[in-house]
Write a protein that holds these residues in place. Structure first.
Motif, PDB file in Angstrom:
ATOM      1  N   ILE A 192       0.915  -1.125   0.081  1.00  0.00           N
ATOM      2  CA  ILE A 192      -0.150  -0.091  -0.160  1.00  0.00           C
ATOM      3  C   ILE A 192       0.945   1.234   0.057  1.00  0.00           C
ATOM      4  O   ILE A 192       1.856   1.369   0.968  1.00  0.00           O
ATOM      5  N   ASP A 193       0.687   2.203  -1.074  1.00  0.00           N
ATOM      6  CA  ASP A 193       1.448   3.502  -1.088  1.00  0.00           C
ATOM      7  C   ASP A 193       0.303   4.441  -1.496  1.00  0.00           C
ATOM      8  O   ASP A 193       0.203   4.576  -2.663  1.00  0.00           O
ATOM      9  N   TYR A 194      -0.741   4.831  -0.756  1.00  0.00           N
ATOM     10  CA  TYR A 194      -1.890   5.565  -1.245  1.00  0.00           C
ATOM     11  C   TYR A 194      -1.552   6.602  -2.332  1.00  0.00           C
ATOM     12  O   TYR A 194      -2.076   6.687  -3.380  1.00  0.00           O
ATOM     13  N   SER A 195      -0.494   7.522  -1.730  1.00  0.00           N
ATOM     14  CA  SER A 195      -0.236   8.598  -2.515  1.00  0.00           C
ATOM     15  C   SER A 195       1.067   9.164  -2.370  1.00  0.00           C
ATOM     16  O   SER A 195       1.465  10.423  -2.767  1.00  0.00           O
ATOM     17  N   GLY A 196       2.173   8.195  -2.269  1.00  0.00           N
ATOM     18  CA  GLY A 196       3.386   8.442  -2.333  1.00  0.00           C
ATOM     19  C   GLY A 196       4.166   8.707  -1.267  1.00  0.00           C
ATOM     20  O   GLY A 196       5.414   9.216  -1.354  1.00  0.00           O
ATOM     21  N   GLY A 308      -1.410   6.607   3.676  1.00  0.00           N
ATOM     22  CA  GLY A 308      -2.586   5.993   3.839  1.00  0.00           C
ATOM     23  C   GLY A 308      -3.539   6.928   4.045  1.00  0.00           C
ATOM     24  O   GLY A 308      -4.867   6.546   4.868  1.00  0.00           O
ATOM     25  N   ALA A 309      -3.864   8.017   3.305  1.00  0.00           N
ATOM     26  CA  ALA A 309      -4.794   9.025   3.723  1.00  0.00           C
ATOM     27  C   ALA A 309      -6.031   8.704   3.400  1.00  0.00           C
ATOM     28  O   ALA A 309      -6.993   9.176   4.276  1.00  0.00           O
ATOM     29  N   GLY A 310      -6.346   8.105   2.452  1.00  0.00           N
ATOM     30  CA  GLY A 310      -7.616   7.634   2.286  1.00  0.00           C
ATOM     31  C   GLY A 310      -7.965   6.188   2.655  1.00  0.00           C
ATOM     32  O   GLY A 310      -9.190   5.728   2.631  1.00  0.00           O
ATOM     33  N   LEU A 311      -7.197   5.655   3.566  1.00  0.00           N
ATOM     34  CA  LEU A 311      -7.247   4.223   4.044  1.00  0.00           C
ATOM     35  C   LEU A 311      -7.492   3.958   5.406  1.00  0.00           C
ATOM     36  O   LEU A 311      -7.606   2.908   5.977  1.00  0.00           O
ATOM     37  N   VAL A 312      -7.260   5.097   6.133  1.00  0.00           N
ATOM     38  CA  VAL A 312      -7.467   5.008   7.847  1.00  0.00           C
ATOM     39  C   VAL A 312      -8.158   6.063   8.236  1.00  0.00           C
ATOM     40  O   VAL A 312      -8.824   6.909   7.491  1.00  0.00           O
ATOM     41  N   GLY A 363       4.198   4.872   6.193  1.00  0.00           N
ATOM     42  CA  GLY A 363       4.160   3.667   5.353  1.00  0.00           C
ATOM     43  C   GLY A 363       3.861   2.381   6.322  1.00  0.00           C
ATOM     44  O   GLY A 363       3.091   1.552   6.300  1.00  0.00           O
ATOM     45  N   LEU A 364       4.812   2.482   7.377  1.00  0.00           N
ATOM     46  CA  LEU A 364       4.567   1.226   8.265  1.00  0.00           C
ATOM     47  C   LEU A 364       3.180   1.327   9.183  1.00  0.00           C
ATOM     48  O   LEU A 364       2.809   0.495   9.490  1.00  0.00           O
ATOM     49  N   LEU A 365       2.960   2.589   9.553  1.00  0.00           N
ATOM     50  CA  LEU A 365       1.739   2.752  10.441  1.00  0.00           C
ATOM     51  C   LEU A 365       0.376   2.671   9.372  1.00  0.00           C
ATOM     52  O   LEU A 365      -0.506   1.947   9.888  1.00  0.00           O
ATOM     53  N   THR A 366       0.492   2.856   8.215  1.00  0.00           N
ATOM     54  CA  THR A 366      -0.424   2.320   7.220  1.00  0.00           C
ATOM     55  C   THR A 366      -0.733   0.826   7.310  1.00  0.00           C
ATOM     56  O   THR A 366      -1.707   0.238   7.212  1.00  0.00           O
TER      57      THR A 366
END
Length: 486
Positions: A192-196, A308-312, A363-366
């Motif tokens: 997962i890398d929502y936006s960079g 993870g902006a749109g995933l958390v 990235g890890l927190l996502t």
């Protein structure tokens, strides 16, 4: 009532697949991301550096923005989002023809399969033309190079920088973008890398730190004292960066949908939390709030939420903001002073801390906090979830860790090779005589031309307005290099 002409589907400019709302948002989001670089980071860099480097720092950002666009449409877009050449790289080709740019957008390699070979999710096909997608992804590529520049401000040879930008874009950025976004092996694996957070921030932070090592340090006097020449303009640049991040993360779903709204809200929540935590730590340990510190905290919050902006969930955005306002603060303010390596490498704006550390953290927190219902809105891999939600989520954290190691390793190696090749033809660092002078020596221009800087008006040197005095001033062309020293 007749349908307005602009909304009639039979028009050649409005084909059946076009969603004008999505297209309008995508172009708006792309413009917001572009404004983060030009003028956002141009202003921020010009203001946060010592006065003698204002023009050079702004020019490095300005040049990168223009150079990336031309390279992007000539070959790089399709290296990052085109047909597969290797599992980590696409086939380069121009993105300039009318037939390519007016057709419906598609990221052809993002089709995802189950282990048995059946299709798990189709390739991404936004409801707008390729031209919108090409431009949107360009703005991400441009800001990555400009963020990287923050590590080498105040001493990198401008000619070496001009060569470095296209080479790094081709041989480093496109690899990360294809691997994680364009259907490459990390995308297919389910990273997962929502936006960079990895494609942009971890890569720019590691590449910037590597470049700072090979280019060498600033002058000793610049390292010891490097005050910003205009704090208020620095805040204006930072404000453009913050507000532009709504396009950065809001445009990532490729549509004006629910995930986009969640991402925009989470982005601002995390940035605000991180800024407040960083400022609080400054007050506790240094006795006063720092404006530069607040900007750094804002930056680490924006970077951390990006993967993870749109995933958390929004409460998770607060948690991420607390950690992004504290962990990078510790690495920058405490660990940096105790580490021989970090002391040796002259990372001018601390890009390693604000982007590499914060990007890795995000990235890890996502991998821990990605919420299953939100993941279903976007991700190609079914049942994706963070480790805190059980159901095999621990595997996701492992994937995030492995992907980070790949991005770090690739950027260390590729950036080193590129700079060593350039060094064969162009010195990477300016000569000391240019470093002593700054902008005037490098560009023949200076940021400010103001009388003052503590100088009193001396009629014997500057001439007199009284009749009969014909003394010729040696400063007939005006003051050069006189700036405000805050």
């Amino acid at each position: 009532m007749a349908t307005p002409l602009a909304y009639q589907e039979h028009l050649p400019a409005a084909p059946e697949w076009l969603n004008k709302g999505d297209n309008a948002w995508q172009l708006t989001a792309a413009t917001l991301v572009g404004l983060q670089s030009m003028p956002g980071l141009v202003i921020l860099y010009a203001s946060i550096v010592k006065k003698k480097w204002a023009v050079n720092s702004a020019f490095m950002a300005l040049y990168a923005f223009a150079a990336v666009l031309i390279c992007w449409v000539l070959v790089c877009y399709r290296m990052a989002f085109g047909e597969e050449l290797f599992p980590f790289w696409g086939k380069g080709a121009p993105a300039l023809g009318q037939k390519f740019l007016t057709k419906r957008a598609i990221v052809i390699e993002t089709i995802h399969h189950f282990d048995n070979g059946t299709v798990e999710s189709p390739p991404e096909e936004p409801f707008y033309p390729m031209a919108s997608l090409v431009y949107f992804q360009f703005t991400f590529a441009a800001i990555t190079l400009i963020l990287l520049a923050g590590s080498v401000l105040g001493r990198m040879n401008i000619k070496a920088w001009m060569a470095f930008v296209p080479l790094w874009l081709i041989f480093s950025y496109t690899v990360g973008a294809f691997s994680l976004w364009g259907g490459g092996f990390l995308y297919q694996w389910g990273v997962i890398d929502y936006s960079g957070g990895y494609v942009i921030h971890l890569s720019s932070g590691i590449a910037g730190f590597t470049a700072a090592y090979w280019v060498g340090p600033r002058l000793k006097s610049d390292r010891e004292r490097f005050p910003p020449n205009n704090v208020l303009l620095m805040l204006a640049g930072a404000g453009l960066l913050w507000m532009g991040w709504s396009g950065f993360n809001g445009g990532a779903p490729y549509a004006a949908n629910i995930a986009s709204s969640i991402a925009v809200l989470n982005t601002n929540i995390c940035a605000a939390t991180s800024l407040l935590v960083w400022t609080t730590l400054d007050v506790i340990f240094f006795g006063k709030p720092s404006v530069i510190g607040a900007v750094q905290g804002m930056m680490t919050g924006l970077v951390c939420i990006t993967p993870g902006a749109g995933l958390v969930q929004s409460w998770a955005a607060i948690v991420m903001g607390i950690l992004s306002g504290s962990i990078p603060w510790v690495t920058m303010m405490i660990l940096h002073k105790k580490s021989t390596l970090l002391q040796k490498v002259d990372d001018t704006l601390g890009v390693f801390h604000t982007h590499a550390v914060a990007g890795l953290l995000g990235g890890l927190l996502t991998g821990l906090l990605a919420e299953p219902a939100l993941c279903r809105l976007l991700l190609p891999v079914t049942n994706s979830r963070g480790a805190f939600y059980g159901g095999g989520g621990g595997v996701q954290f492992f994937k995030q860790l492995v992907a980070a190691m790949f991005v770090i390793g690739w950027n260390l190696v590729s950036t080193t090779i590129i700079l060593l090749v350039i060094k064969l033809f162009i010195p990477l660092r300016m000569p000391d005589e240019q470093l002593e002078i700054g902008d005037d020596a490098v560009h023949g221009e200076e940021a400010y031309a103001l009388w003052g800087d503590g100088e009193k008006y001396d009629p014997t040197r500057h001439g007199s307005l009284q009749s009969g005095n014909t003394t010729v001033s040696p400063y007939v062309n005006g003051a050069r290099g006189v700036t405000i020293n805050l």
